[in-house]
Design a protein around this motif. Structure first.
Motif, PDB file in Angstrom:
ATOM      1  N   HIS A  85       0.825  -1.204   0.000  1.00  0.00           N
ATOM      2  CA  HIS A  85       0.000   0.000   0.000  1.00  0.00           C
ATOM      3  C   HIS A  85       0.861   1.256   0.000  1.00  0.00           C
ATOM      4  N   GLY A  86       1.798   1.290  -0.942  1.00  0.00           N
ATOM      5  CA  GLY A  86       2.628   2.469  -1.092  1.00  0.00           C
ATOM      6  C   GLY A  86       4.054   2.094  -1.431  1.00  0.00           C
ATOM      7  N   SER A  87       4.881   3.117  -1.600  1.00  0.00           N
ATOM      8  CA  SER A  87       6.308   2.921  -1.832  1.00  0.00           C
ATOM      9  C   SER A  87       7.043   4.025  -1.083  1.00  0.00           C
ATOM     10  N   LEU A  88       8.301   3.773  -0.754  1.00  0.00           N
ATOM     11  CA  LEU A  88       9.085   4.758  -0.009  1.00  0.00           C
ATOM     12  C   LEU A  88       9.218   6.031  -0.825  1.00  0.00           C
ATOM     13  N   SER A  89       8.840   7.145  -0.246  1.00  0.00           N
ATOM     14  CA  SER A  89       8.929   8.417  -0.955  1.00  0.00           C
ATOM     15  C   SER A  89       9.109   9.538   0.052  1.00  0.00           C
ATOM     16  N   PRO A  90      10.383   9.872   0.351  1.00  0.00           N
ATOM     17  CA  PRO A  90      10.624  10.928   1.337  1.00  0.00           C
ATOM     18  C   PRO A  90       9.914  12.220   0.949  1.00  0.00           C
ATOM     19  N   ILE A  91       9.826  12.473  -0.360  1.00  0.00           N
ATOM     20  CA  ILE A  91       9.244  13.731  -0.837  1.00  0.00           C
ATOM     21  C   ILE A  91       7.755  13.822  -0.525  1.00  0.00           C
ATOM     22  N   ARG A  92       7.066  12.648  -0.482  1.00  0.00           N
ATOM     23  CA  ARG A  92       5.651  12.645  -0.123  1.00  0.00           C
ATOM     24  C   ARG A  92       5.458  12.239   1.349  1.00  0.00           C
ATOM     25  N   GLY A  93       6.560  12.176   2.071  1.00  0.00           N
ATOM     26  CA  GLY A  93       6.462  11.851   3.490  1.00  0.00           C
ATOM     27  C   GLY A  93       6.148  10.390   3.781  1.00  0.00           C
ATOM     28  N   VAL A  94       6.437   9.493   2.840  1.00  0.00           N
ATOM     29  CA  VAL A  94       6.195   8.071   3.064  1.00  0.00           C
ATOM     30  C   VAL A  94       7.507   7.388   3.439  1.00  0.00           C
ATOM     31  N   GLY A  95       7.637   7.030   4.698  1.00  0.00           N
ATOM     32  CA  GLY A  95       8.810   6.318   5.185  1.00  0.00           C
ATOM     33  C   GLY A  95       8.479   4.855   5.407  1.00  0.00           C
ATOM     34  N   PRO A  96       9.435   4.063   5.898  1.00  0.00           N
ATOM     35  CA  PRO A  96       9.208   2.628   6.110  1.00  0.00           C
ATOM     36  C   PRO A  96       7.990   2.337   7.001  1.00  0.00           C
TER      37      PRO A  96
END
Lengths: 204, 204
Positions: free
Chosen positions: A109-120
């Motif tokens: 349900h997602g992928s790592l994306s620091p720019i969109r604030g998605v961390g581990p």
């Protein structure tokens, strides 16, 4: 002068909140709804509500499902020694369409994306690790985890992250191949894809 | 194996029925809804229902409105001697945005298109004719009907059809100008637009 009456503006705003719907599309959709018969709008309303009432995450693989565990996880015919990791539930569909993969899935349900604030911590990854041992997988040891996240910066970072966590557990981790799409033309391929296609060449 | 559970498939189908939404967009929208908090879905549901409950056609101009006659038709500040004919309610917004037009509107809710089975009877045109005389227009005679249908084959056919019916009533009928869009570049303009821009040239 306000161009639209309040209920129409409100519906336009609601459509605009959906991903990929800009102001003009939202207008068009709202006016489409205005012209629909009332029963059709009620069908739409009940479909919207039903997914919220009936659909849950599969506790095993995080797929969206109306029965838990989902039909994949509870199927006696799937190969339980293989787990394919994908970003989104609709990515699972892309894999299923090949009709060649018969293993299980795990949806992040997602992928790592620091720019969109998605961390581990935002990925639904924690429940992957217990699945890999035989006692939690109907007595079948998982022998290979295929990481089928998207061939994008985010998908690659996610694949590397997943691999780094799984490899120490002694399970083989593989990544789907990148190269020229079948049926495409060298004239139009971008240089990064061409580069991958060259690097991943194999003898014929 | 069915890839999606029934409620999810049903919502995807509902999104696909909306104009301009293909299968992939419908999937994406359905999964977006699945992740929304329940209150947000209820907001959407109530916006959908509210337009069906509150919005009616203005009996004078066919605009979609929550009060009949609509705010344009009942406004004391609009110039009642001018009527601008447009295809769709959102075309009215495009005219309003200029802030230079202060007349009334008439919305056809479509354009003549034999290929899509839209003939004169499908247009909401019949109530335009009584509006043109002073006794049905707050004592003001309509002196000009501006036809602002789209600059397409269908829009042009509709404009000609409307003009042919109105001219015998002794009312001036005008058509919006076609030519180069402001801020565009001759390098990229299509030949039909360029041809119109040449034909409609004026002395400076």
């Amino acid at each position: 002068m306000l161009e639209y009456s309040e209920p129409v503006s409100r519906l336009i705003d609601e459509f605009k909140r959906l991903p990929g719907i800009g102001h003009k599309s939202a207008q068009r959709l709202a006016f489409h709804v205005l012209r629909l018969p009332e029963e059709r709008v009620e069908d739409f309303v009940s479909a919207l509500r039903e997914v919220k009432q009936k659909i849950v995450f599969c506790t095993v693989c995080n797929n969206l499902t109306d029965i838990d565990p989902c039909t994949f996880c509870s199927s006696p015919t799937r190969d339980r020694s293989l787990v394919c990791v994908v970003e989104e539930p609709y990515n699972l569909v892309a894999v299923e369409k090949t009709r060649s993969y018969k293993g299980l899935y795990h949806i992040l349900h997602g992928s790592l994306s620091p720019i969109r604030g998605v961390g581990p911590d935002e990925l639904m990854l924690a429940n992957l690790f217990p699945r890999l041992s035989a006692e939690n997988n109907d007595g079948v040891e998982v022998t290979e985890v295929i990481v089928a996240t998207n061939p994008t910066t985010e998908g690659e970072a996610t694949a590397n992250y997943v691999a780094r966590l799984i490899k120490p557990l002694g399970v083989k981790v593989t990544r789907i191949a990148m190269g020229m799409p079948v049926g495409s033309d060298l004239e139009f391929v971008d240089e990064v894809t061409m580069d991958k296609a060259l690097a991943n060449r194999h003898e014929i």
